[in-house]
Scaffold this motif. Structure first.
Motif, PDB file in Angstrom:
ATOM      1  N   GLY A  61       0.794  -1.227   0.000  1.00  0.00           N
ATOM      2  CA  GLY A  61       0.000   0.000   0.000  1.00  0.00           C
ATOM      3  C   GLY A  61       0.820   1.267   0.000  1.00  0.00           C
ATOM      4  N   SER A  62       2.050   1.206   0.540  1.00  0.00           N
ATOM      5  CA  SER A  62       2.876   2.416   0.586  1.00  0.00           C
ATOM      6  C   SER A  62       3.224   2.926  -0.801  1.00  0.00           C
ATOM      7  N   LEU A  63       3.254   2.042  -1.783  1.00  0.00           N
ATOM      8  CA  LEU A  63       3.587   2.471  -3.143  1.00  0.00           C
ATOM      9  C   LEU A  63       2.490   3.351  -3.723  1.00  0.00           C
ATOM     10  N   ALA A  64       1.240   2.948  -3.543  1.00  0.00           N
ATOM     11  CA  ALA A  64       0.118   3.744  -4.047  1.00  0.00           C
ATOM     12  C   ALA A  64      -0.077   5.004  -3.227  1.00  0.00           C
ATOM     13  N   GLU A  65       0.084   4.882  -1.907  1.00  0.00           N
ATOM     14  CA  GLU A  65      -0.151   6.030  -1.023  1.00  0.00           C
ATOM     15  C   GLU A  65       0.824   7.164  -1.279  1.00  0.00           C
ATOM     16  N   THR A  66       2.045   6.839  -1.701  1.00  0.00           N
ATOM     17  CA  THR A  66       3.071   7.868  -1.889  1.00  0.00           C
ATOM     18  C   THR A  66       3.317   8.200  -3.356  1.00  0.00           C
ATOM     19  N   ALA A  67       2.549   7.615  -4.271  1.00  0.00           N
ATOM     20  CA  ALA A  67       2.785   7.809  -5.707  1.00  0.00           C
ATOM     21  C   ALA A  67       2.256   9.151  -6.199  1.00  0.00           C
ATOM     22  N   ASP A  68       2.854   9.632  -7.281  1.00  0.00           N
ATOM     23  CA  ASP A  68       2.316  10.816  -7.951  1.00  0.00           C
ATOM     24  C   ASP A  68       0.997  10.482  -8.638  1.00  0.00           C
ATOM     25  N   THR A  69       0.928   9.271  -9.177  1.00  0.00           N
ATOM     26  CA  THR A  69      -0.306   8.811  -9.810  1.00  0.00           C
ATOM     27  C   THR A  69      -0.287   7.290  -9.869  1.00  0.00           C
ATOM     28  N   VAL A  70      -1.459   6.719 -10.030  1.00  0.00           N
ATOM     29  CA  VAL A  70      -1.593   5.268 -10.160  1.00  0.00           C
ATOM     30  C   VAL A  70      -2.399   4.989 -11.420  1.00  0.00           C
TER      31      VAL A  70
END
Length: 248
Positions: free
Chosen positions: A70-79
């Protein structure tokens, strides 16, 4: 903070430095992800980290457990969707660097992450290809990070999951692969690069405290050693601090 570093810390720091000046990086989970996030914290603060789950510009404060962390999506510029990641971003060559690990690697940096032993009756079934074949095929260049042991550095890989330099010069072109292929293989003993003419991996730098004979002894083929072999710069206190913060 202790400035005494382990072999794994040296490997991770050396791998992170390889991303200096890169703009975008398609990241594999495990050691590649740790090194890529260290690069973002040190020598490549503006690098955009991309994961095959569809996250672009992820900035995790700890190594993700998987591409679905989840940390990847939570900290991403966009998904975006995985289909968009592969069809729009990766396959047309829009990503600078792919960062991969492997269970086996041969002298031409072909990678195996599928099986150990015969495919139909394997000794070990590995996690599999995931996006690695496409990353190796289509990124403008690829960097590999693996531990340097005879179990990994084999004369012949049991299964070709991701093509590096095939069987030598011209192989990637014959297969129609877009990217330049592996430009560096970074291990806990040193740094290897493909010979410009033969495409066979050559040890070009040994890490502090190691001997090139150590690398040769842990390689399943006669390892070539560069005549002007360099010594890798040891980790700086800043690099070690950032790495240990990621691992804490």
């Amino acid at each position: 903070m202790s400035t005494v570093h382990s072999a794994e810390e040296m490997m991770t720091v050396a791998a992170s430095r390889a991303l200096a000046g890169r703009r975008t990086c398609f990241v594999g989970i495990g050691l590649p992800s740790l090194a890529a996030n260290l690069a973002r914290a040190t020598c490549a603060p503006g690098i955009v980290l991309i994961y095959e789950s569809g996250t672009i510009g992820s900035k995790p404060d700890r190594p993700p457990l998987s591409i679905g962390d989840g940390s990847l999506a939570e900290t991403a510029d966009t998904v975006v969707s995985s289909a968009e990641i592969f069809n729009y971003w990766l396959q047309p060559g829009r990503i600078d660097t792919g960062f991969l690990g492997a269970a086996q690697l041969d002298r031409y940096a072909n990678l195996n992450t599928t099986v150990i032993g015969d495919y139909r009756r394997p000794k070990v079934r590995l996690p599999g290809a995931g996006g690695a074949p496409e990353i190796a095929a289509s990124c403008q260049e690829t960097i590999v990070i693996v531990r340097h042991t005879k179990r990994i550095f084999v004369d012949r890989i049991d299964f070709t999951t991701s093509v590096g330099h095939g069987d030598g010069p011209g192989a990637r072109e014959r297969l129609g692969l877009r990217g330049a292929g592996p430009v560096k293989v970074i291990t806990d003993l040193g740094v290897l690069e493909p010979d410009p003419e033969t495409r066979e991996l050559v040890l070009v730098s040994a890490h502090p405290g190691t001997d090139p004979a150590d690398a040769a002894a842990e390689t399943g083929w006669p390892l070539r050693i560069a005549p002007d072999l360099a010594t890798t710069d040891p980790p700086t206190p800043g690099e070690l601090g950032a790495l240990r913060a990621l691992n804490s």
